[in-house]
Scaffold this motif. Sequence first.
Motif, PDB file in Angstrom:
ATOM      1  N   TYR A  55     -24.860 -22.837  17.747  1.00  0.00           N
ATOM      2  CA  TYR A  55     -24.147 -23.017  16.297  1.00  0.00           C
ATOM      3  C   TYR A  55     -24.634 -21.899  15.378  1.00  0.00           C
ATOM      4  O   TYR A  55     -24.152 -21.431  14.395  1.00  0.00           O
ATOM      5  CB  TYR A  55     -24.386 -24.384  15.845  1.00  0.00           C
ATOM      6  N   GLY A  56     -25.883 -21.388  16.021  1.00  0.00           N
ATOM      7  CA  GLY A  56     -26.569 -20.236  15.072  1.00  0.00           C
ATOM      8  C   GLY A  56     -26.283 -18.909  15.696  1.00  0.00           C
ATOM      9  O   GLY A  56     -26.997 -18.200  15.184  1.00  0.00           O
ATOM     10  N   TRP A  57     -25.512 -18.872  16.549  1.00  0.00           N
ATOM     11  CA  TRP A  57     -25.044 -17.621  17.272  1.00  0.00           C
ATOM     12  C   TRP A  57     -24.422 -16.596  16.270  1.00  0.00           C
ATOM     13  O   TRP A  57     -23.422 -17.071  15.602  1.00  0.00           O
ATOM     14  CB  TRP A  57     -24.452 -17.819  18.728  1.00  0.00           C
ATOM     15  N   VAL A  58     -24.774 -15.442  16.564  1.00  0.00           N
ATOM     16  CA  VAL A  58     -24.211 -14.132  15.704  1.00  0.00           C
ATOM     17  C   VAL A  58     -23.584 -13.284  16.500  1.00  0.00           C
ATOM     18  O   VAL A  58     -24.324 -12.842  17.573  1.00  0.00           O
ATOM     19  CB  VAL A  58     -25.116 -13.600  14.677  1.00  0.00           C
ATOM     20  N   PHE A  59     -22.405 -12.810  16.426  1.00  0.00           N
ATOM     21  CA  PHE A  59     -21.692 -11.626  17.288  1.00  0.00           C
ATOM     22  C   PHE A  59     -22.426 -10.712  17.182  1.00  0.00           C
ATOM     23  O   PHE A  59     -22.662  -9.960  16.098  1.00  0.00           O
ATOM     24  CB  PHE A  59     -20.427 -11.351  16.862  1.00  0.00           C
ATOM     25  N   PRO A  60     -22.943  -9.905  18.238  1.00  0.00           N
ATOM     26  CA  PRO A  60     -23.777  -8.591  18.163  1.00  0.00           C
ATOM     27  C   PRO A  60     -22.583  -7.398  17.966  1.00  0.00           C
ATOM     28  O   PRO A  60     -21.496  -7.795  18.129  1.00  0.00           O
ATOM     29  CB  PRO A  60     -24.064  -8.344  19.717  1.00  0.00           C
ATOM     30  N   GLU A  61     -23.008  -6.491  17.614  1.00  0.00           N
ATOM     31  CA  GLU A  61     -22.239  -5.103  17.017  1.00  0.00           C
ATOM     32  C   GLU A  61     -21.238  -4.862  18.098  1.00  0.00           C
ATOM     33  O   GLU A  61     -19.790  -4.553  17.798  1.00  0.00           O
ATOM     34  CB  GLU A  61     -23.062  -4.395  16.337  1.00  0.00           C
ATOM     35  N   TYR A  62     -21.686  -4.674  19.243  1.00  0.00           N
ATOM     36  CA  TYR A  62     -20.726  -3.977  20.324  1.00  0.00           C
ATOM     37  C   TYR A  62     -19.516  -4.964  20.691  1.00  0.00           C
ATOM     38  O   TYR A  62     -18.567  -4.742  20.907  1.00  0.00           O
ATOM     39  CB  TYR A  62     -21.737  -3.729  21.426  1.00  0.00           C
ATOM     40  N   MET A  63     -19.960  -6.381  20.471  1.00  0.00           N
ATOM     41  CA  MET A  63     -19.011  -7.453  20.769  1.00  0.00           C
ATOM     42  C   MET A  63     -17.953  -7.402  19.816  1.00  0.00           C
ATOM     43  O   MET A  63     -16.763  -7.404  19.893  1.00  0.00           O
ATOM     44  CB  MET A  63     -19.478  -8.658  21.073  1.00  0.00           C
ATOM     45  N   ARG A  64     -18.483  -7.385  18.321  1.00  0.00           N
ATOM     46  CA  ARG A  64     -17.399  -7.248  17.323  1.00  0.00           C
ATOM     47  C   ARG A  64     -16.548  -6.210  17.501  1.00  0.00           C
ATOM     48  O   ARG A  64     -15.533  -6.059  17.348  1.00  0.00           O
ATOM     49  CB  ARG A  64     -18.308  -6.905  15.998  1.00  0.00           C
ATOM     50  N   GLN A  65     -17.066  -4.964  17.970  1.00  0.00           N
ATOM     51  CA  GLN A  65     -16.189  -3.700  18.243  1.00  0.00           C
ATOM     52  C   GLN A  65     -15.170  -3.967  19.136  1.00  0.00           C
ATOM     53  O   GLN A  65     -13.914  -3.485  18.957  1.00  0.00           O
ATOM     54  CB  GLN A  65     -17.140  -2.552  18.257  1.00  0.00           C
ATOM     55  N   GLU A  66     -15.695  -4.503  20.379  1.00  0.00           N
ATOM     56  CA  GLU A  66     -14.764  -4.682  21.618  1.00  0.00           C
ATOM     57  C   GLU A  66     -13.435  -5.521  21.022  1.00  0.00           C
ATOM     58  O   GLU A  66     -12.449  -5.308  21.165  1.00  0.00           O
ATOM     59  CB  GLU A  66     -15.432  -5.429  22.618  1.00  0.00           C
ATOM     60  N   ILE A  67     -13.892  -6.674  20.289  1.00  0.00           N
ATOM     61  CA  ILE A  67     -12.716  -7.474  19.869  1.00  0.00           C
ATOM     62  C   ILE A  67     -11.734  -6.842  18.915  1.00  0.00           C
ATOM     63  O   ILE A  67     -10.596  -7.119  18.863  1.00  0.00           O
ATOM     64  CB  ILE A  67     -13.295  -8.831  19.152  1.00  0.00           C
ATOM     65  N   GLU A  68     -12.556  -6.050  17.810  1.00  0.00           N
ATOM     66  CA  GLU A  68     -11.524  -5.360  16.832  1.00  0.00           C
ATOM     67  C   GLU A  68     -10.534  -4.449  17.566  1.00  0.00           C
ATOM     68  O   GLU A  68      -9.741  -4.245  17.013  1.00  0.00           O
ATOM     69  CB  GLU A  68     -12.536  -4.630  15.747  1.00  0.00           C
ATOM     70  N   ALA A  69     -11.299  -3.633  18.486  1.00  0.00           N
ATOM     71  CA  ALA A  69     -10.362  -2.677  19.175  1.00  0.00           C
ATOM     72  C   ALA A  69      -9.290  -3.166  19.712  1.00  0.00           C
ATOM     73  O   ALA A  69      -8.062  -2.827  19.567  1.00  0.00           O
ATOM     74  CB  ALA A  69     -11.376  -1.960  20.122  1.00  0.00           C
ATOM     75  N   ALA A  70      -9.572  -4.524  20.312  1.00  0.00           N
ATOM     76  CA  ALA A  70      -8.605  -5.055  21.222  1.00  0.00           C
ATOM     77  C   ALA A  70      -7.409  -5.665  20.208  1.00  0.00           C
ATOM     78  O   ALA A  70      -6.220  -5.585  20.304  1.00  0.00           O
ATOM     79  CB  ALA A  70      -8.940  -6.266  22.129  1.00  0.00           C
ATOM     80  N   TYR A  71      -7.975  -6.073  18.948  1.00  0.00           N
ATOM     81  CA  TYR A  71      -7.084  -6.635  18.033  1.00  0.00           C
ATOM     82  C   TYR A  71      -6.076  -5.415  17.279  1.00  0.00           C
ATOM     83  O   TYR A  71      -4.792  -5.969  17.215  1.00  0.00           O
ATOM     84  CB  TYR A  71      -7.981  -7.420  16.958  1.00  0.00           C
TER      85      TYR A  71
END
Length: 283
Positions: A55-71
């Motif tokens: 519940y306290g987990w935060v997306f690391p930046e590289y994962m955010r970038q991967e998801i944003e690129a796919a979106y």
Amino acid sequence: MPKMIPFTDARTEDEIGGKAKNLALLFQSRFPVPKGFVIPAQTFEHAVQSDQDPYGWVFPEYMRQEIEAAYKKYVQPPVVVRSSCSIEDLESASFAGQYETILNVHFVNLLESIKRCWLSVYQGHAQSYLTQRGSAGGQAPAMSVIVQEFVHADVAGVAFSKNPITGNDDEIIINANFGLGEAVVSGLVTPDVFALSKQRNAIVARDLGDKDCKTILDRYGTRIAETTSQEQSSFSLNDEQLHELRAMIMGIETLFGYPVDVEFAYRHGKLHILQARNITNGG
């Protein structure tokens, strides 16, 4: 970290879960499935292993970038975000409603919606269901997440390629309502019910539902609204749409090789297939 997987490339159920595998198969077979991509189960495993408190987990930046690129590459907003696990939609047990589905998602709330989907495996109702069904000793399974273009439906519902009550293989049963399909899927409304014969290419029966409410879009999400008196007194699907659905459902059943439960939507007269799965024997 595993890459995001578009519907065009999705293959194995272990990687993307049963729901996403079915959608990808339909998409690749040129059924009218909205575009989408899958965040594979390994991404979920990486996330939950990186912190003891999910519940306290935060997306690391590289994962955010991967998801944003796919979106940006694979879908046009808004989208729907939903779970896809290998243990969902089994013949003996459907996990419909056990995990999170978030509608009308924009990029501003995409990561939050993905996290909600992941965390739903820890919620009491899903864990209780797992334990009752004897799945993995009640342990939370690895979850893939589907990000798919959202259809702002004028009419939506669920169709069965055989009668789920009587087991009649010749009858296609369609439940439909105005607005989005969530009011039908959740049992919130009494929908219109249609019975069609496969062999005779005929509409066998129609039962007008009260359809006293419908699910519609809100700014970021959905809400329940009253239907109009005209909607309540009218059938939500016309003959042309019923025959189109009949042909589509029979085609999906042939492709999968077993009786299917299909969620569909009409937007401006165009049919969209949103989900397809085996007709389950258990709740």
